[in-house]
Design an enzyme around this catalytic site. Structure first.
Site, PDB file in Angstrom:
ATOM      1  N   SER A 194       0.980  -1.057   0.019  1.00  0.00           N
ATOM      2  CA  SER A 194      -0.003  -0.116  -0.001  1.00  0.00           C
ATOM      3  C   SER A 194       1.044   1.265   0.030  1.00  0.00           C
ATOM      4  O   SER A 194       1.701   1.382   1.049  1.00  0.00           O
ATOM      5  CB  SER A 194      -0.636   0.147   1.470  1.00  0.00           C
ATOM      6  OG  SER A 194      -1.337   1.404   1.504  1.00  0.00           O
ATOM      7  N   HIS A 236      -8.608   0.585  -3.448  1.00  0.00           N
ATOM      8  CA  HIS A 236      -9.479   0.496  -2.210  1.00  0.00           C
ATOM      9  C   HIS A 236     -10.282   1.615  -2.020  1.00  0.00           C
ATOM     10  O   HIS A 236      -9.545   2.334  -1.483  1.00  0.00           O
ATOM     11  CB  HIS A 236      -8.481  -0.232  -1.185  1.00  0.00           C
ATOM     12  CG  HIS A 236      -9.288  -0.368   0.145  1.00  0.00           C
ATOM     13  ND1 HIS A 236      -8.534  -0.522   1.323  1.00  0.00           N
ATOM     14  CD2 HIS A 236     -10.532  -0.512   0.472  1.00  0.00           C
ATOM     15  CE1 HIS A 236      -9.234  -0.761   2.451  1.00  0.00           C
ATOM     16  NE2 HIS A 236     -10.649  -0.700   1.841  1.00  0.00           N
ATOM     17  N   MET A 293     -12.221   3.847   0.129  1.00  0.00           N
ATOM     18  CA  MET A 293     -12.783   4.211   1.455  1.00  0.00           C
ATOM     19  C   MET A 293     -13.666   5.355   1.299  1.00  0.00           C
ATOM     20  O   MET A 293     -13.246   6.419   1.851  1.00  0.00           O
ATOM     21  CB  MET A 293     -11.720   4.244   2.520  1.00  0.00           C
ATOM     22  CG  MET A 293     -11.189   2.536   2.799  1.00  0.00           C
ATOM     23  SD  MET A 293      -9.784   2.723   3.713  1.00  0.00           S
ATOM     24  CE  MET A 293      -8.685   2.812   2.305  1.00  0.00           C
ATOM     25  N   ASP A 306      -5.031   3.180  -1.536  1.00  0.00           N
ATOM     26  CA  ASP A 306      -5.769   3.526  -0.460  1.00  0.00           C
ATOM     27  C   ASP A 306      -6.537   4.870  -0.434  1.00  0.00           C
ATOM     28  O   ASP A 306      -5.966   6.160  -0.228  1.00  0.00           O
ATOM     29  CB  ASP A 306      -5.204   3.584   1.091  1.00  0.00           C
ATOM     30  CG  ASP A 306      -5.034   2.182   1.398  1.00  0.00           C
ATOM     31  OD1 ASP A 306      -5.836   1.112   1.261  1.00  0.00           O
ATOM     32  OD2 ASP A 306      -3.648   1.645   1.777  1.00  0.00           O
ATOM     33  N   GLY A 336      -2.425   4.065   7.988  1.00  0.00           N
ATOM     34  CA  GLY A 336      -1.681   2.765   8.072  1.00  0.00           C
ATOM     35  C   GLY A 336      -1.112   2.884   9.517  1.00  0.00           C
ATOM     36  O   GLY A 336      -0.926   3.733  10.191  1.00  0.00           O
ATOM     37  N   HIS A 370      -1.446  -1.317  -4.094  1.00  0.00           N
ATOM     38  CA  HIS A 370      -2.742  -1.146  -3.241  1.00  0.00           C
ATOM     39  C   HIS A 370      -2.824   0.375  -2.961  1.00  0.00           C
ATOM     40  O   HIS A 370      -1.906   1.030  -2.568  1.00  0.00           O
ATOM     41  CB  HIS A 370      -2.669  -1.816  -1.919  1.00  0.00           C
ATOM     42  CG  HIS A 370      -3.909  -1.889  -1.121  1.00  0.00           C
ATOM     43  ND1 HIS A 370      -5.052  -2.525  -1.611  1.00  0.00           N
ATOM     44  CD2 HIS A 370      -4.349  -1.198  -0.162  1.00  0.00           C
ATOM     45  CE1 HIS A 370      -5.975  -2.247  -0.659  1.00  0.00           C
ATOM     46  NE2 HIS A 370      -5.357  -1.465   0.206  1.00  0.00           N
ATOM     47  N   GLY A 388       1.316  -2.140   4.232  1.00  0.00           N
ATOM     48  CA  GLY A 388       1.947  -0.548   4.007  1.00  0.00           C
ATOM     49  C   GLY A 388       3.136  -0.405   4.669  1.00  0.00           C
ATOM     50  O   GLY A 388       4.180  -0.450   4.228  1.00  0.00           O
ATOM     51  N   ASP A 445      -6.267  -6.693   5.012  1.00  0.00           N
ATOM     52  CA  ASP A 445      -5.652  -5.242   5.127  1.00  0.00           C
ATOM     53  C   ASP A 445      -5.633  -4.721   6.258  1.00  0.00           C
ATOM     54  O   ASP A 445      -6.614  -4.535   6.992  1.00  0.00           O
ATOM     55  CB  ASP A 445      -6.504  -4.557   3.916  1.00  0.00           C
ATOM     56  CG  ASP A 445      -6.184  -3.214   3.774  1.00  0.00           C
ATOM     57  OD1 ASP A 445      -4.936  -2.835   4.499  1.00  0.00           O
ATOM     58  OD2 ASP A 445      -6.662  -2.468   3.117  1.00  0.00           O
ATOM     59  N   GLY A 446      -4.387  -4.235   6.655  1.00  0.00           N
ATOM     60  CA  GLY A 446      -4.149  -3.613   8.063  1.00  0.00           C
ATOM     61  C   GLY A 446      -3.203  -4.492   9.100  1.00  0.00           C
ATOM     62  O   GLY A 446      -3.810  -5.557   9.446  1.00  0.00           O
ATOM     63  N   GLY A 447      -2.227  -4.082   9.359  1.00  0.00           N
ATOM     64  CA  GLY A 447      -1.566  -4.537  10.573  1.00  0.00           C
ATOM     65  C   GLY A 447      -0.620  -5.710  10.246  1.00  0.00           C
ATOM     66  O   GLY A 447      -0.311  -6.692  10.775  1.00  0.00           O
ATOM     67  N   MET A 449     -10.935  -6.177   6.444  1.00  0.00           N
ATOM     68  CA  MET A 449     -10.179  -5.288   7.073  1.00  0.00           C
ATOM     69  C   MET A 449      -9.835  -5.951   8.325  1.00  0.00           C
ATOM     70  O   MET A 449     -10.604  -6.484   9.290  1.00  0.00           O
ATOM     71  CB  MET A 449     -11.090  -4.026   7.227  1.00  0.00           C
ATOM     72  CG  MET A 449     -11.191  -3.273   6.192  1.00  0.00           C
ATOM     73  SD  MET A 449     -10.090  -2.759   5.124  1.00  0.00           S
ATOM     74  CE  MET A 449      -8.962  -1.882   6.252  1.00  0.00           C
ATOM     75  N   MET A 474      -9.253   7.539   0.310  1.00  0.00           N
ATOM     76  CA  MET A 474      -9.952   8.039   1.485  1.00  0.00           C
ATOM     77  C   MET A 474     -10.622   9.344   1.340  1.00  0.00           C
ATOM     78  O   MET A 474     -10.050  10.111   0.788  1.00  0.00           O
ATOM     79  CB  MET A 474      -9.122   8.131   2.826  1.00  0.00           C
ATOM     80  CG  MET A 474      -8.584   6.714   3.163  1.00  0.00           C
ATOM     81  SD  MET A 474      -7.653   6.587   4.599  1.00  0.00           S
ATOM     82  CE  MET A 474      -6.544   5.282   4.358  1.00  0.00           C
TER      83      MET A 474
HETATM   84  C1  DX5 Z   1      -5.996   1.263   6.150  1.00  0.00           C
HETATM   85  C2  DX5 Z   1      -5.825   1.079   4.727  1.00  0.00           C
HETATM   86  C3  DX5 Z   1      -4.572  -0.019   4.812  1.00  0.00           C
HETATM   87  C4  DX5 Z   1      -3.175   0.358   5.165  1.00  0.00           C
HETATM   88  C5  DX5 Z   1      -2.408  -0.608   5.541  1.00  0.00           C
HETATM   89  O1  DX5 Z   1      -7.060   2.077   6.287  1.00  0.00           O
HETATM   90  O2  DX5 Z   1      -6.804   0.300   4.199  1.00  0.00           O
HETATM   91  O3  DX5 Z   1      -4.400  -0.307   3.115  1.00  0.00           O
HETATM   92  O4  DX5 Z   1      -2.463   1.520   4.380  1.00  0.00           O
HETATM   93  O5  DX5 Z   1      -1.325   0.025   6.227  1.00  0.00           O
HETATM   94  P1  DX5 Z   1      -0.634  -0.981   7.394  1.00  0.00           P
HETATM   95  O6  DX5 Z   1       0.019  -2.272   6.432  1.00  0.00           O
HETATM   96  O7  DX5 Z   1       0.551  -0.111   7.781  1.00  0.00           O
HETATM   97  O8  DX5 Z   1      -1.409  -1.518   8.443  1.00  0.00           O
HETATM   98 ZN    ZN Z   2      -6.280  -0.672   2.025  1.00  0.00          ZN
END
Ligand code: DX5
Ligand code: ZN
Length: 232
Positions: free
Chosen positions: A8, A66, A68, A35, A144, A33, A197, A175-177, A137, A37
């Protein structure tokens, strides 16, 4: 199903975003990826289709958008024109999910649906055959660098089991963490596409460093494949 790492660019250096994309692709990434927002569906604002259109897209790379954003159905065409190959919308962000998915497919790109951590899998029960991917998610979207929510391992497993029972081969993106210490269990539960990310980008670095980070994730992911339960 092969394991895919989708870096990401949220954690990349935006001052040289096209170079960052080039570096991470040279380092082995085949998916990017994106993101998106809007400051409404999630508290943060990132970038839109105009920005994505300006990114250099290396040959053969998948641009994974993605969204959001609220009312993603209003933005599908602009992201297709900007180069998106797969568009993910949130089930929580559109009133007519089935119609939105159809709209995406009418443009000849792939369609995926994302679920926030608290959203039950059942909202997708009647549209699975329409989907090219499901995104679970593992953090609440918006930023991130957050911690993986452990309850999501079970959710991944439940979805993988459901697909297995129904004979569906739909990739599960998480996605996430995603870090070397969470990816193994996520893959073991049935995830096949992992967004990373902060585990890859660190506000800008070198191709060699990105390669090392991707390899570290893949190595752990392979261990996860080996420990997958028989039913998945
Ligand atoms: C969160 C995003 C993720 C984010 C992931 O809202 O959708 O794609 O970039 O970041 P990491 O990998 O640092 O959790
Ligand atoms: Zn994402």
């Amino acid at each position: 199903m092969n394991i895919t790492i989708a870096p990401s660019i949220l954690s990349a250096n935006f001052g040289e975003i096209s170079e960052e994309i080039e570096r991470v692709v040279e380092a082995g990434a085949s998916w990017i990826h994106l993101d998106v927002m809007d400051g409404s569906f999630v508290p943060n604002i990132t970038f839109g289709a105009v920005a994505v259109k300006s990114f250099n897209k290396p040959q053969g790379v998948v641009f994974d958008a993605h969204l959001m954003v609220v009312h993603p159905e209003h933005h599908i065409e602009s992201f297709v024109k900007a180069g998106a190959d797969i568009i993910t919308v949130h089930a929580e962000a559109t009133h007519h999910l089935h119609r939105t998915v159809q709209q995406i497919k009418e443009y000849g790109v792939k369609a995926a649906v994302a679920l926030n951590p608290a959203t039950p899998l059942e909202v997708l029960d009647w549209i699975y055959p329409e989907l090219d991917m499901v995104l679970l998610m593992s953090v609440n979207p918006g930023w991130g660098g957050q911690q993986f929510i452990p309850a999501i391992y079970k959710k991944i497993e439940k979805l993988a089991h459901k697909f297995h029972e129904q004979g569906l081969a739909i990739p599960i993106q998480v996605d996430g963490g995603i870090k070397p210490n969470t990816i193994r269990r996520a893959v073991s539960a049935g995830a096949t596409n992992l967004v990373a990310g902060s585990a890859v980008f660190d506000n800008g670095s070198s191709t060699a460093e990105y390669r090392e980070k991707i390899q570290a994730l893949l190595q752990e992911a392979e261990q996860g494949v080996l420990t997958r339960s028989q039913i998945v």
